[in-house]
Design a protein around this motif. Structure first.
Motif, PDB file in Angstrom:
ATOM      1  N   GLU A 213       0.797  -1.217   0.000  1.00  0.00           N
ATOM      2  CA  GLU A 213       0.000   0.000   0.000  1.00  0.00           C
ATOM      3  C   GLU A 213       0.833   1.272   0.000  1.00  0.00           C
ATOM      4  OE1 GLU A 213       0.323  -1.339   4.372  1.00  0.00           O
ATOM      5  OE2 GLU A 213       0.111  -2.257   2.379  1.00  0.00           O
ATOM      6  N   ASP A 214       2.157   1.154   0.149  1.00  0.00           N
ATOM      7  CA  ASP A 214       3.013   2.333   0.181  1.00  0.00           C
ATOM      8  C   ASP A 214       3.232   2.880  -1.221  1.00  0.00           C
ATOM      9  OD1 ASP A 214       3.325   2.141   2.926  1.00  0.00           O
ATOM     10  OD2 ASP A 214       5.170   0.968   2.785  1.00  0.00           O
ATOM     11  N   ASP A 215       3.126   4.178  -1.360  1.00  0.00           N
ATOM     12  CA  ASP A 215       3.368   4.835  -2.645  1.00  0.00           C
ATOM     13  C   ASP A 215       4.817   5.295  -2.706  1.00  0.00           C
ATOM     14  OD1 ASP A 215       3.088   6.031  -5.094  1.00  0.00           O
ATOM     15  OD2 ASP A 215       2.119   7.844  -4.308  1.00  0.00           O
ATOM     16  N   GLY A 216       5.735   4.321  -2.707  1.00  0.00           N
ATOM     17  CA  GLY A 216       7.146   4.634  -2.820  1.00  0.00           C
ATOM     18  C   GLY A 216       7.851   4.702  -1.479  1.00  0.00           C
ATOM     19  N   PRO A 217       9.197   4.869  -1.516  1.00  0.00           N
ATOM     20  CA  PRO A 217      10.004   4.832  -0.286  1.00  0.00           C
ATOM     21  C   PRO A 217       9.708   5.960   0.691  1.00  0.00           C
ATOM     22  CG  PRO A 217      11.348   5.462  -2.180  1.00  0.00           C
ATOM     23  CD  PRO A 217      10.038   4.988  -2.724  1.00  0.00           C
ATOM     24  N   VAL A 218       9.324   7.129   0.196  1.00  0.00           N
ATOM     25  CA  VAL A 218       8.999   8.227   1.120  1.00  0.00           C
ATOM     26  C   VAL A 218       7.806   7.846   1.976  1.00  0.00           C
ATOM     27  CG1 VAL A 218       8.174  10.604   1.286  1.00  0.00           C
ATOM     28  CG2 VAL A 218      10.007  10.035  -0.313  1.00  0.00           C
ATOM     29  N   ALA A 219       6.785   7.278   1.342  1.00  0.00           N
ATOM     30  CA  ALA A 219       5.603   6.846   2.090  1.00  0.00           C
ATOM     31  C   ALA A 219       5.966   5.779   3.111  1.00  0.00           C
ATOM     32  CB  ALA A 219       4.543   6.328   1.130  1.00  0.00           C
ATOM     33  N   THR A 220       6.861   4.855   2.734  1.00  0.00           N
ATOM     34  CA  THR A 220       7.297   3.808   3.664  1.00  0.00           C
ATOM     35  C   THR A 220       8.006   4.417   4.867  1.00  0.00           C
ATOM     36  OG1 THR A 220       7.539   2.185   1.886  1.00  0.00           O
ATOM     37  CG2 THR A 220       8.724   1.751   3.929  1.00  0.00           C
ATOM     38  N   ALA A 221       8.959   5.321   4.601  1.00  0.00           N
ATOM     39  CA  ALA A 221       9.734   5.925   5.689  1.00  0.00           C
ATOM     40  C   ALA A 221       8.839   6.694   6.652  1.00  0.00           C
ATOM     41  CB  ALA A 221      10.811   6.843   5.117  1.00  0.00           C
ATOM     42  N   LEU A 222       7.883   7.453   6.130  1.00  0.00           N
ATOM     43  CA  LEU A 222       6.998   8.226   6.993  1.00  0.00           C
ATOM     44  C   LEU A 222       6.060   7.320   7.784  1.00  0.00           C
ATOM     45  CD1 LEU A 222       6.094  11.192   4.605  1.00  0.00           C
ATOM     46  CD2 LEU A 222       7.762  11.173   6.471  1.00  0.00           C
ATOM     47  N   ARG A 223       5.532   6.292   7.120  1.00  0.00           N
ATOM     48  CA  ARG A 223       4.627   5.372   7.822  1.00  0.00           C
ATOM     49  C   ARG A 223       5.356   4.629   8.934  1.00  0.00           C
ATOM     50  NH1 ARG A 223       4.440   0.244   7.426  1.00  0.00           N
ATOM     51  NH2 ARG A 223       5.496   0.156   5.394  1.00  0.00           N
ATOM     52  N   GLU A 224       6.520   4.081   8.621  1.00  0.00           N
ATOM     53  CA  GLU A 224       7.278   3.323   9.610  1.00  0.00           C
ATOM     54  C   GLU A 224       7.706   4.207  10.778  1.00  0.00           C
ATOM     55  OE1 GLU A 224       8.268   0.197  10.077  1.00  0.00           O
ATOM     56  OE2 GLU A 224       7.404  -0.740   8.296  1.00  0.00           O
ATOM     57  N   THR A 225       8.036   5.463  10.493  1.00  0.00           N
ATOM     58  CA  THR A 225       8.430   6.375  11.562  1.00  0.00           C
ATOM     59  C   THR A 225       7.264   6.626  12.508  1.00  0.00           C
ATOM     60  OG1 THR A 225      10.108   7.435  10.180  1.00  0.00           O
ATOM     61  CG2 THR A 225       9.269   8.705  12.046  1.00  0.00           C
ATOM     62  N   GLU A 226       6.083   6.812  11.958  1.00  0.00           N
ATOM     63  CA  GLU A 226       4.898   6.982  12.800  1.00  0.00           C
ATOM     64  C   GLU A 226       4.640   5.744  13.636  1.00  0.00           C
ATOM     65  OE1 GLU A 226       1.893  10.151  10.797  1.00  0.00           O
ATOM     66  OE2 GLU A 226       1.938   8.186   9.851  1.00  0.00           O
ATOM     67  N   GLU A 227       4.794   4.561  13.025  1.00  0.00           N
ATOM     68  CA  GLU A 227       4.497   3.319  13.732  1.00  0.00           C
ATOM     69  C   GLU A 227       5.533   3.018  14.814  1.00  0.00           C
ATOM     70  OE1 GLU A 227       2.328   1.101   9.913  1.00  0.00           O
ATOM     71  OE2 GLU A 227       4.221   0.337  10.702  1.00  0.00           O
TER      72      GLU A 227
END
Length: 227
Positions: A104-118
């Motif tokens: 569901e991530d729209d690229g590495p930026v989305a992954t980094a931001l999501r994982e940081t929140e989690e």
């Protein structure tokens, strides 16, 4: 396959310290200077590309981490985490917040931001993405994209207690001074591995920053020192 691991990496012999290399000057360690540098150099060869998954038994997988630069009155700091000791992979190590790319991530930026929140509860509303560093390939076959982000103060962290033991900040100027960069060599799994460390004597304890985290920080150093 059971993956080999370097035990007690801080005890691995130091083969060199880069005190002969210049530190990044203060004027290059501002948000404006780093933003401009990332924008100006769209393609460049990093000093450390990684180990290419040589100890993995699976196909390469995408991952992303946030390199969070916090704007403090005394200068930029880097927000890092220490992983909990019970984790199967990288237990107790110092790392950036981040993880595997999900469908569901729209690229590495989305992954980094999501994982940081989690992982640490840092809201993306406090983060301005400045750019990306070259992909780093880990021994466990992750193709990691470091996403450099500028963090506005005033945030509150909520750590995922299963994954993160603590979060702490290190002055960026300390990490961008090669006098604090140590080279190590260790024999394991019938092979020789070399790695970099940046031990930081924090106010209450020393943090041994090494491996992929230190390598990506060294790549940031090279970027900021590029002509």
């Amino acid at each position: 396959m059971n993956r080999p691991a370097i035990t007690q990496p801080q005890l691995a012999p130091v083969t060199g310290i880069d005190a002969h290399l210049p530190a990044v000057p203060p004027e290059s360690l501002t948000a404006e200077a780093i933003r401009a540098r990332l924008a100006a150099l769209s393609a460049w060869t990093p000093e450390f590309a990684g180990d290419g998954g040589r100890f993995a038994d699976r196909e390469p997988a995408g991952a992303a981490v946030l390199v969070p630069l916090v704007q403090r009155d005394e200068g930029l700091t880097l927000l890092l985490t220490r992983r909990t000791d019970h984790l199967r992979d990288h237990a107790g190590q110092i790392s950036f917040p981040g993880g595997r790319v999900e469908p569901e991530d729209d690229g590495p930026v989305a992954t980094a931001l999501r994982e940081t929140e989690e992982e640490i509860g840092l809201s993306r509303s406090h983060i301005e993405v400045l750019g990306q560093l070259p992909v780093y390939s880990t021994v466990t076959a992750f193709q990691v994209t470091p996403v450099v982000g500028l963090v506005e103060p005033g945030f509150t962290l909520t750590l995922d207690s299963f994954e993160v033991a603590e979060a702490f900040e290190v002055p960026l100027a300390f990490l961008m001074d090669p006098a604090h960069h140590r080279h190590h060599r260790v024999e394991f799994a019938d092979a020789e591995r070399r790695f970099l460390s940046m031990p930081w004597p924090g106010p209450e304890r020393e943090y041994f920053i090494w491996g992929a985290t230190a390598a990506m920080l060294r790549n940031l150093y090279r970027l900021l020192m590029a002509a």
